[in-house]
Scaffold this motif. Sequence first.
Motif, mmCIF file in Angstrom:
data_model
loop_
_atom_site.group_PDB
_atom_site.id
_atom_site.type_symbol
_atom_site.label_atom_id
_atom_site.label_comp_id
_atom_site.label_asym_id
_atom_site.label_seq_id
_atom_site.Cartn_x
_atom_site.Cartn_y
_atom_site.Cartn_z
ATOM 1 N N ARG A 19 -4.635 2.111 6.417
ATOM 2 C CA ARG A 19 -3.300 1.610 6.051
ATOM 3 C C ARG A 19 -3.219 1.258 4.565
ATOM 4 O O ARG A 19 -2.201 1.455 3.931
ATOM 5 C CB ARG A 19 -2.940 0.386 6.884
ATOM 6 C CG ARG A 19 -2.495 0.706 8.276
ATOM 7 C CD ARG A 19 -2.011 -0.567 8.966
ATOM 8 N NE ARG A 19 -1.464 -0.295 10.254
ATOM 9 C CZ ARG A 19 -0.188 0.005 10.492
ATOM 10 N NH1 ARG A 19 0.658 0.081 9.505
ATOM 11 N NH2 ARG A 19 0.236 0.230 11.711
ATOM 12 N N ASP A 26 2.487 8.998 7.933
ATOM 13 C CA ASP A 26 3.747 8.442 8.430
ATOM 14 C C ASP A 26 3.398 7.623 9.675
ATOM 15 O O ASP A 26 3.151 8.171 10.747
ATOM 16 C CB ASP A 26 4.716 9.568 8.766
ATOM 17 C CG ASP A 26 6.026 9.073 9.342
ATOM 18 O OD1 ASP A 26 6.208 7.837 9.491
ATOM 19 O OD2 ASP A 26 6.882 9.920 9.642
ATOM 20 N N TRP A 27 3.355 6.311 9.534
ATOM 21 C CA TRP A 27 2.901 5.446 10.626
ATOM 22 C C TRP A 27 3.852 5.415 11.807
ATOM 23 O O TRP A 27 3.496 4.942 12.888
ATOM 24 C CB TRP A 27 2.597 4.044 10.105
ATOM 25 C CG TRP A 27 1.330 4.071 9.298
ATOM 26 C CD1 TRP A 27 1.228 4.241 7.950
ATOM 27 C CD2 TRP A 27 -0.006 4.026 9.785
ATOM 28 N NE1 TRP A 27 -0.095 4.283 7.571
ATOM 29 C CE2 TRP A 27 -0.873 4.153 8.676
ATOM 30 C CE3 TRP A 27 -0.563 3.880 11.052
ATOM 31 C CZ2 TRP A 27 -2.260 4.141 8.805
ATOM 32 C CZ3 TRP A 27 -1.953 3.866 11.176
ATOM 33 C CH2 TRP A 27 -2.775 3.993 10.066
ATOM 34 N N THR A 28 5.066 5.969 11.658
ATOM 35 C CA THR A 28 5.960 6.094 12.804
ATOM 36 C C THR A 28 5.539 7.261 13.699
ATOM 37 O O THR A 28 6.015 7.390 14.817
ATOM 38 C CB THR A 28 7.428 6.290 12.369
ATOM 39 O OG1 THR A 28 7.539 7.533 11.654
ATOM 40 C CG2 THR A 28 7.904 5.141 11.506
ATOM 41 N N MET A 29 4.635 8.115 13.191
ATOM 42 C CA MET A 29 4.162 9.275 13.941
ATOM 43 C C MET A 29 2.720 9.095 14.427
ATOM 44 O O MET A 29 2.060 10.040 14.807
ATOM 45 C CB MET A 29 4.241 10.535 13.065
ATOM 46 C CG MET A 29 5.646 10.878 12.616
ATOM 47 S SD MET A 29 6.729 11.287 13.994
ATOM 48 C CE MET A 29 6.115 12.896 14.426
ATOM 49 N N ARG A 31 -0.226 7.522 16.928
ATOM 50 C CA ARG A 31 -0.455 7.076 18.301
ATOM 51 C C ARG A 31 -1.807 6.375 18.357
ATOM 52 O O ARG A 31 -2.825 6.913 17.914
ATOM 53 C CB ARG A 31 -0.451 8.275 19.243
ATOM 54 C CG ARG A 31 -0.749 7.892 20.669
ATOM 55 C CD ARG A 31 -0.670 9.085 21.566
ATOM 56 N NE ARG A 31 -1.157 8.732 22.883
ATOM 57 C CZ ARG A 31 -0.773 9.323 23.980
ATOM 58 N NH1 ARG A 31 0.086 10.305 23.934
ATOM 59 N NH2 ARG A 31 -1.269 8.957 25.134
#
Length: 66
Positions: A19, A26-29, A31
Amino acid sequence: MLYRTQDEAEWQAYVQHLRATDKSIDWTMVRVDTFCGRLVQPTTYRLSVFVPSPEQTDGGLAASDD
């Protein structure tokens, strides 16, 4: 899959490091999976990134929909 380990401290350190240093993710992608082995197998931690299909990368339009 980006990373997998059975060591929780190693897992936490890796994710914190990633991080802080890898701005291309893209931390929205992302898992995050925790596979709990209970007493039979050790717990496994896994970090994966979704890869969009070609249909999703062009706004959802197929080539014939121009």
